[in-house]
Motif scaffolding. Structure first.
Motif, PDB file in Angstrom:
ATOM      1  N   GLY A 117       0.847  -0.897   0.375  1.00 47.83           N
ATOM      2  CA  GLY A 117       0.078   0.145  -0.139  1.00 47.83           C
ATOM      3  C   GLY A 117       0.667   1.340   0.046  1.00 47.83           C
ATOM      4  N   GLY A 118       0.578   2.598   0.356  1.00 49.60           N
ATOM      5  CA  GLY A 118       1.069   3.523   0.048  1.00 49.60           C
ATOM      6  C   GLY A 118       0.637   4.578  -0.795  1.00 49.60           C
ATOM      7  N   THR A 125       1.098  -0.759   4.349  1.00 48.02           N
ATOM      8  CA  THR A 125       1.061  -1.900   5.708  1.00 48.02           C
ATOM      9  C   THR A 125       2.423  -2.484   5.908  1.00 48.02           C
ATOM     10  OG1 THR A 125      -1.506  -1.579   5.321  1.00 48.02           O
ATOM     11  CG2 THR A 125      -0.448  -3.400   6.722  1.00 48.02           C
ATOM     12  N   PHE A 126       2.820  -2.365   7.106  1.00 52.76           N
ATOM     13  CA  PHE A 126       3.841  -3.217   7.304  1.00 52.76           C
ATOM     14  C   PHE A 126       4.092  -4.501   7.737  1.00 52.76           C
ATOM     15  CE2 PHE A 126       5.611   0.905   8.512  1.00 52.76           C
ATOM     16  CZ  PHE A 126       7.167   0.835   7.467  1.00 52.76           C
ATOM     17  N   LEU A 174      12.885   0.233   7.570  1.00 49.49           N
ATOM     18  CA  LEU A 174      12.389   0.748   9.133  1.00 49.49           C
ATOM     19  C   LEU A 174      12.932   1.862   9.236  1.00 49.49           C
ATOM     20  CD1 LEU A 174      14.785  -1.680  10.512  1.00 49.49           C
ATOM     21  CD2 LEU A 174      12.781  -2.182  10.800  1.00 49.49           C
ATOM     22  N   LYS A 175      13.239   2.939   8.451  1.00 43.60           N
ATOM     23  CA  LYS A 175      12.664   4.982   8.916  1.00 43.60           C
ATOM     24  C   LYS A 175      11.469   4.858   7.675  1.00 43.60           C
ATOM     25  CE  LYS A 175      18.154   5.968   8.960  1.00 43.60           C
ATOM     26  NZ  LYS A 175      19.183   5.426   7.483  1.00 43.60           N
ATOM     27  N   THR A 176      11.124   3.778   6.827  1.00 43.41           N
ATOM     28  CA  THR A 176       9.816   5.087   6.726  1.00 43.41           C
ATOM     29  C   THR A 176       8.822   4.965   7.665  1.00 43.41           C
ATOM     30  OG1 THR A 176       9.888   3.362   4.448  1.00 43.41           O
ATOM     31  CG2 THR A 176       7.851   3.998   4.878  1.00 43.41           C
ATOM     32  N   LYS A 177       8.217   6.300   7.347  1.00 43.32           N
ATOM     33  CA  LYS A 177       6.657   6.776   8.467  1.00 43.32           C
ATOM     34  C   LYS A 177       5.542   5.837   7.630  1.00 43.32           C
ATOM     35  CE  LYS A 177       9.108   9.186  11.495  1.00 43.32           C
ATOM     36  NZ  LYS A 177       9.635   8.746  11.777  1.00 43.32           N
ATOM     37  N   ARG A 178       4.605   5.275   8.254  1.00 41.46           N
ATOM     38  CA  ARG A 178       3.600   4.797   7.736  1.00 41.46           C
ATOM     39  C   ARG A 178       3.018   5.581   7.288  1.00 41.46           C
ATOM     40  NH1 ARG A 178      -0.386   1.607  12.928  1.00 41.46           N
ATOM     41  NH2 ARG A 178      -1.996   2.600  11.650  1.00 41.46           N
TER      42      ARG A 178
END
Length: 182
Positions: A117-118, A125-126, A174-178
């Protein structure tokens, strides 16, 4: 009998499959209800049944597609993970509502962090995937009980315990914001 000490332990309260789907789709249902109310109002004022039928078919189609996508993301539920000092990993995973307990050596556990997504397709979604010798043991997304920070922390902890360095792609994830609707 000696008590086992854990390097890492994370437990969640079990959520049944139907409740996981309802919780993940709650916002969509609210938005669709508002849109339907607006279309009912317009169709009443314009005295047009076709506008109402068009709205109903659009909402129904989008609901079916969205529920299919969400169902795939909440199909697995990681109830608990424990890593002992001896590098033994215990996973308690539910596939739909069926419980599976896996116990294996940390070095043979493969983990992958993915996003879905995104952007234009909605909320990012992680998803963390656990596999052993190419066979999928389970997944956990950040929809519901597990939050994106917990998914990222679990992934980086396992990589750290295994002594593996993060790839540039994993570090970027890991640095990506939701983003949308934290």
């Amino acid at each position: 009998m000696t008590e086992t000490s854990y390097k890492y332990q994370q437990e969640m309260a079990y959520v049944p499959f139907k409740k996981r789907i309802i919780k993940a789709t709650r916002l969509l249902l609210i938005i669709q209800g508002i849109v339907l109310a607006v279309f009912i109002s317009f169709s009443y004022r314009l005295n047009s049944i076709y506008l109402l039928l068009f709205a109903l078919s659009g909402i129904l189609l989008s609901s079916v597609l969205f529920l299919y996508r969400i169902r795939k993301r909440v199909f697995y539920f990681l109830k608990g993970i424990r890593i002992t000092n001896d590098h033994i990993v215990s996973l308690e995973v539910y596939r739909k509502n069926e419980k599976f307990d896996h116990q294996l050596n940390l070095e043979s556990l493969d983990v992958a962090l993915k996003t879905v997504g995104g952007g234009r397709s909605g909320r990012l979604t992680f998803i963390i995937e656990f596999s052993y010798e190419g066979k999928l043991l389970g997944k956990q997304s950040d929809l519901g009980k597990w939050k994106s920070g917990q998914i990222k922390e679990l992934f980086s902890t396992i990589k750290n315990f295994k002594g593996e360095t993060l790839t540039s792609e994993e570090a970027r994830l890991l640095k990506t914001k939701r983003g949308f609707l934290k």
